[in-house]
Design a protein around this motif. Structure first.
Motif, PDB file in Angstrom:
ATOM      1  N   HIS A  75       1.318  -1.496   0.055  1.00  0.00           N
ATOM      2  CA  HIS A  75      -0.011  -0.278  -0.095  1.00  0.00           C
ATOM      3  C   HIS A  75       0.781   1.420   0.149  1.00  0.00           C
ATOM      4  O   HIS A  75       2.012   1.048   0.493  1.00  0.00           O
ATOM      5  CB  HIS A  75      -0.781  -0.074   1.297  1.00  0.00           C
ATOM      6  N   LEU A  76       0.683   2.003  -0.426  1.00  0.00           N
ATOM      7  CA  LEU A  76       1.583   3.929  -0.390  1.00  0.00           C
ATOM      8  C   LEU A  76       0.742   4.922  -0.332  1.00  0.00           C
ATOM      9  O   LEU A  76      -0.302   4.883  -1.581  1.00  0.00           O
ATOM     10  CB  LEU A  76       1.984   3.334  -1.932  1.00  0.00           C
ATOM     11  N   VAL A  77      -0.006   5.568   0.438  1.00  0.00           N
ATOM     12  CA  VAL A  77       0.006   6.658   0.003  1.00  0.00           C
ATOM     13  C   VAL A  77       0.390   7.646   0.138  1.00  0.00           C
ATOM     14  O   VAL A  77       1.276   7.770   1.105  1.00  0.00           O
ATOM     15  CB  VAL A  77      -1.143   6.891   1.496  1.00  0.00           C
ATOM     16  N   MET A  78       0.001   8.928  -0.825  1.00  0.00           N
ATOM     17  CA  MET A  78       0.912   9.765  -1.319  1.00  0.00           C
ATOM     18  C   MET A  78       0.713  11.418  -1.590  1.00  0.00           C
ATOM     19  O   MET A  78      -0.652  11.510  -2.421  1.00  0.00           O
ATOM     20  CB  MET A  78       2.222   9.558  -2.543  1.00  0.00           C
ATOM     21  N   GLY A  79       1.163  12.939  -2.044  1.00  0.00           N
ATOM     22  CA  GLY A  79       1.496  13.243  -2.205  1.00  0.00           C
ATOM     23  C   GLY A  79       0.865  13.895  -3.346  1.00  0.00           C
ATOM     24  O   GLY A  79       1.751  13.286  -4.225  1.00  0.00           O
ATOM     25  N   MET A  80       0.656  14.467  -3.773  1.00  0.00           N
ATOM     26  CA  MET A  80       1.258  15.322  -5.868  1.00  0.00           C
ATOM     27  C   MET A  80       1.864  15.661  -5.936  1.00  0.00           C
ATOM     28  O   MET A  80       3.014  15.154  -6.735  1.00  0.00           O
ATOM     29  CB  MET A  80      -0.488  15.982  -6.166  1.00  0.00           C
ATOM     30  N   GLN A 134      -1.509  12.710  -9.776  1.00  0.00           N
ATOM     31  CA  GLN A 134      -3.120  13.171  -9.662  1.00  0.00           C
ATOM     32  C   GLN A 134      -3.273  11.938  -9.090  1.00  0.00           C
ATOM     33  O   GLN A 134      -3.491  10.971  -8.750  1.00  0.00           O
ATOM     34  CB  GLN A 134      -3.284  13.122 -11.092  1.00  0.00           C
ATOM     35  N   PRO A 135      -4.763  12.622  -8.924  1.00  0.00           N
ATOM     36  CA  PRO A 135      -5.994  11.913  -7.496  1.00  0.00           C
ATOM     37  C   PRO A 135      -6.422  10.912  -8.848  1.00  0.00           C
ATOM     38  O   PRO A 135      -6.410   9.601  -7.956  1.00  0.00           O
ATOM     39  CB  PRO A 135      -7.052  12.614  -7.238  1.00  0.00           C
ATOM     40  N   GLU A 136      -6.817  10.706  -9.589  1.00  0.00           N
ATOM     41  CA  GLU A 136      -7.279  10.068 -10.562  1.00  0.00           C
ATOM     42  C   GLU A 136      -6.337   8.681 -11.042  1.00  0.00           C
ATOM     43  O   GLU A 136      -6.495   7.647 -12.080  1.00  0.00           O
ATOM     44  CB  GLU A 136      -7.387  10.100 -12.129  1.00  0.00           C
ATOM     45  N   ASP A 137      -5.259   9.443 -10.631  1.00  0.00           N
ATOM     46  CA  ASP A 137      -4.055   8.422 -10.629  1.00  0.00           C
ATOM     47  C   ASP A 137      -4.112   6.938  -9.650  1.00  0.00           C
ATOM     48  O   ASP A 137      -3.082   5.531  -9.888  1.00  0.00           O
ATOM     49  CB  ASP A 137      -2.485   8.510 -10.916  1.00  0.00           C
ATOM     50  N   SER A 138      -4.645   7.407  -8.370  1.00  0.00           N
ATOM     51  CA  SER A 138      -5.447   5.620  -7.705  1.00  0.00           C
ATOM     52  C   SER A 138      -5.311   4.755  -8.397  1.00  0.00           C
ATOM     53  O   SER A 138      -6.893   4.426  -9.214  1.00  0.00           O
ATOM     54  CB  SER A 138      -5.781   6.372  -6.210  1.00  0.00           C
ATOM     55  N   ALA A 139      -5.259   3.576  -7.785  1.00  0.00           N
ATOM     56  CA  ALA A 139      -5.265   2.454  -8.913  1.00  0.00           C
ATOM     57  C   ALA A 139      -4.383   1.556  -7.736  1.00  0.00           C
ATOM     58  O   ALA A 139      -3.751   1.738  -7.408  1.00  0.00           O
ATOM     59  CB  ALA A 139      -5.180   2.212  -9.569  1.00  0.00           C
ATOM     60  N   LEU A 140      -4.176   0.581  -8.854  1.00  0.00           N
ATOM     61  CA  LEU A 140      -3.567  -0.335  -7.731  1.00  0.00           C
ATOM     62  C   LEU A 140      -2.763  -1.816  -9.220  1.00  0.00           C
ATOM     63  O   LEU A 140      -2.960  -1.701 -10.381  1.00  0.00           O
ATOM     64  CB  LEU A 140      -4.684  -1.905  -8.089  1.00  0.00           C
ATOM     65  N   GLY A 173       0.391  -6.628  -6.394  1.00  0.00           N
ATOM     66  CA  GLY A 173       0.313  -5.674  -6.786  1.00  0.00           C
ATOM     67  C   GLY A 173       0.331  -4.532  -5.592  1.00  0.00           C
ATOM     68  O   GLY A 173       0.652  -5.099  -4.565  1.00  0.00           O
ATOM     69  N   THR A 174       0.232  -3.218  -6.108  1.00  0.00           N
ATOM     70  CA  THR A 174       0.440  -2.221  -4.572  1.00  0.00           C
ATOM     71  C   THR A 174      -0.501  -1.319  -5.043  1.00  0.00           C
ATOM     72  O   THR A 174      -0.946  -0.680  -6.134  1.00  0.00           O
ATOM     73  CB  THR A 174       1.689  -1.728  -5.425  1.00  0.00           C
ATOM     74  N   ARG A 175      -1.522  -1.184  -3.538  1.00  0.00           N
ATOM     75  CA  ARG A 175      -3.024  -0.265  -4.188  1.00  0.00           C
ATOM     76  C   ARG A 175      -2.010   0.808  -3.443  1.00  0.00           C
ATOM     77  O   ARG A 175      -1.555   1.234  -2.710  1.00  0.00           O
ATOM     78  CB  ARG A 175      -3.780  -0.955  -3.074  1.00  0.00           C
ATOM     79  N   LEU A 176      -2.447   1.747  -4.913  1.00  0.00           N
ATOM     80  CA  LEU A 176      -1.877   3.753  -4.791  1.00  0.00           C
ATOM     81  C   LEU A 176      -3.105   4.664  -4.243  1.00  0.00           C
ATOM     82  O   LEU A 176      -3.895   4.408  -5.285  1.00  0.00           O
ATOM     83  CB  LEU A 176      -1.157   3.132  -5.887  1.00  0.00           C
ATOM     84  N   SER A 177      -2.682   5.272  -2.892  1.00  0.00           N
ATOM     85  CA  SER A 177      -3.288   6.350  -3.356  1.00  0.00           C
ATOM     86  C   SER A 177      -2.619   7.772  -3.648  1.00  0.00           C
ATOM     87  O   SER A 177      -2.119   8.057  -2.826  1.00  0.00           O
ATOM     88  CB  SER A 177      -4.079   6.582  -1.711  1.00  0.00           C
ATOM     89  N   ILE A 178      -3.391   8.576  -3.946  1.00  0.00           N
ATOM     90  CA  ILE A 178      -3.565  10.134  -4.052  1.00  0.00           C
ATOM     91  C   ILE A 178      -4.005  11.157  -3.792  1.00  0.00           C
ATOM     92  O   ILE A 178      -5.014  10.939  -4.151  1.00  0.00           O
ATOM     93  CB  ILE A 178      -2.798  10.514  -5.485  1.00  0.00           C
ATOM     94  N   LEU A 179      -3.433  11.718  -2.604  1.00  0.00           N
ATOM     95  CA  LEU A 179      -4.181  12.715  -1.394  1.00  0.00           C
ATOM     96  C   LEU A 179      -4.480  14.460  -2.635  1.00  0.00           C
ATOM     97  O   LEU A 179      -3.233  14.130  -3.339  1.00  0.00           O
ATOM     98  CB  LEU A 179      -3.035  12.506  -0.248  1.00  0.00           C
TER      99      LEU A 179
END
Lengths: 110, 113
Positions: free
Chosen positions: B10-15, B82-88, B107-113
């Motif tokens: 899992h990865l959460v990152m800012g733009m 970009q936020p729309e890049d949030s995906a697996l 997979g890596t589950r990526l969330s863009i804040l």
């Protein structure tokens, strides 16, 4: 480009029931794989089956390349079979690219 | 398939952040792939590496930068997402592009804040 269509899009089964999932493709292919994506997102190889018939436990698959379709059979379904089943095809002249169908979402109820 | 290992899970990152996704396989495969999967959609190919050379780029925006430092390792460098890049993001490998099947990592589950 090549089109891949899966049917049905959704399927609800009672535990113990059998089912058949279908994958139609619009052109000859060199590679055909069936995958199960579980609720945690893991994409699990079920079969590599560009032609012929294979069996693995309760699952079996048949690809009729000349008629451009493949079938996945699930017998005596279990709740752990729930998830999305994808068919994916590839062509050597497309450099290994796999083209996925939209998937069949299977829910097996206890 | 657990023979292809992806980190992090899992990865959460800012733009404005820069991060990297890593994929490793020790099956001696010479073809490696990055796929992107949005929720309720099938995976879509992003990049293919064949014998450590980039062979396919599916018109992916330059904020995604792949790298294959050796035959066992594949990285995906992320910058200004970009936020729309949030995906697996799924990595796969095969013997080569003509010798399938493809084996996928978790997979890596990526969330863009």
């Amino acid at each position: 480009g090549i089109q891949v269509e899966q049917s049905p899009p959704d399927l609800i089964l009672q535990e113990g029931a059998n089912s058949t999932l279908r994958c139609n493709f619009s052109d000859s292919v060199n590679n055909l794989q069936w995958f199960h994506q579980n609720p945690w997102g893991q994409l699990i190889n079920l079969f590599y089956i560009p032609s012929g018939t294979k069996q693995n436990g309760r699952l079996s698959a048949t690809t009729v390349a000349t008629e451009r379709y493949s079938l996945l059979y699930i017998s005596s379904s279990q709740t752990t079979d729930s998830g999305v089943y994808f068919c994916a095809v590839g062509l050597y002249n497309q450099g290994g690219k796999l083209i996925f169908g939209q998937g069949t979402e299977l829910s097996v109820k206890p | 398939d657990t023979e292809v290992t992806q980190t992090p899970k899992h990865l959460v990152m800012g733009m404005t952040n820069k991060k990297s996704l890593k994929c490793e396989q020790h099956m001696g495969h010479r073809a490696m792939y990055w796929y992107k999967q949005k929720a309720k959609k099938p995976p879509e190919l992003m990049f293919v590496y064949s014998y450590e050379k980039l062979s396919i780029n599916e018109s992916v925006p330059s904020r995604f930068s792949p790298e294959c430092p050796n035959s066992s390792l594949l990285n995906l460098h992320l910058h200004a997402l970009q936020p729309e890049d949030s995906a697996l993001y799924l990595c796969a490998s095969s013997q080569d592009v003509y010798d399938q099947p493809q084996h996928f990592g978790d997979g890596t589950r990526l969330s863009i804040l």
